[in-house]
Write an enzyme that holds these catalytic residues in place. Sequence first.
Site, PDB file in Angstrom:
ATOM      1  CG  HIS A   1     -17.134 -94.319  58.335  1.00  0.00           C
ATOM      2  ND1 HIS A   1     -16.854 -93.362  57.391  1.00  0.00           N
ATOM      3  CD2 HIS A   1     -17.331 -93.666  59.501  1.00  0.00           C
ATOM      4  CE1 HIS A   1     -16.860 -92.167  57.969  1.00  0.00           C
ATOM      5  NE2 HIS A   1     -17.155 -92.329  59.253  1.00  0.00           N
TER       6      HIS A   1
ATOM      7  CG  HIS B   1     -19.700 -94.883  63.495  1.00  0.00           C
ATOM      8  ND1 HIS B   1     -18.535 -95.580  63.279  1.00  0.00           N
ATOM      9  CD2 HIS B   1     -19.418 -93.582  63.275  1.00  0.00           C
ATOM     10  CE1 HIS B   1     -17.581 -94.723  62.965  1.00  0.00           C
ATOM     11  NE2 HIS B   1     -18.092 -93.500  62.950  1.00  0.00           N
TER      12      HIS B   1
END
Length: 148
Positions: A57, A72
């Site tokens: 992620h 992110h």
Amino acid sequence: MTTVLAPVEGVTVGLSAVPDPVFSAGMVGPGTAIDPARGPGTAVAPITGKIMKLHPHAYVIVGDDGKGVLVHLGIDTVQLKGKGFELLAAEGDRVCAGQPVVAWDPAAIEAGGRSPVCPVVALDARAGSVTAMAGGSVHAGDELFLWD
């Protein structure tokens, strides 16, 4: 001067629009955020350098000048434990700006009740060192901001 590229296609929204106080308050560093295009896509390297951290992620790439950029992919996506993400590179790899790093589907993230917004942060950057923020729509690989 480091040119930081957009890691994903979408619309720039600024860090203040990120639904996470750590990013929206700039605690991680200055930068911007992208509300990604929905549907399967690829997140690319925002700069040329070495992948120092790679989670499904999120990733950090550090350039030869020592500057690190955090990407992110969505908010609270660590809770997915990698589900919905496919790594296209490995931690320690040297990558070129624009090279694919992670495949993902922002629509699936959103369908799971999480924000797919992607903060792009200049780590440990001093105040005022990030300029020329892109506005509006961007494609992966477009210039996102400058870091001096």
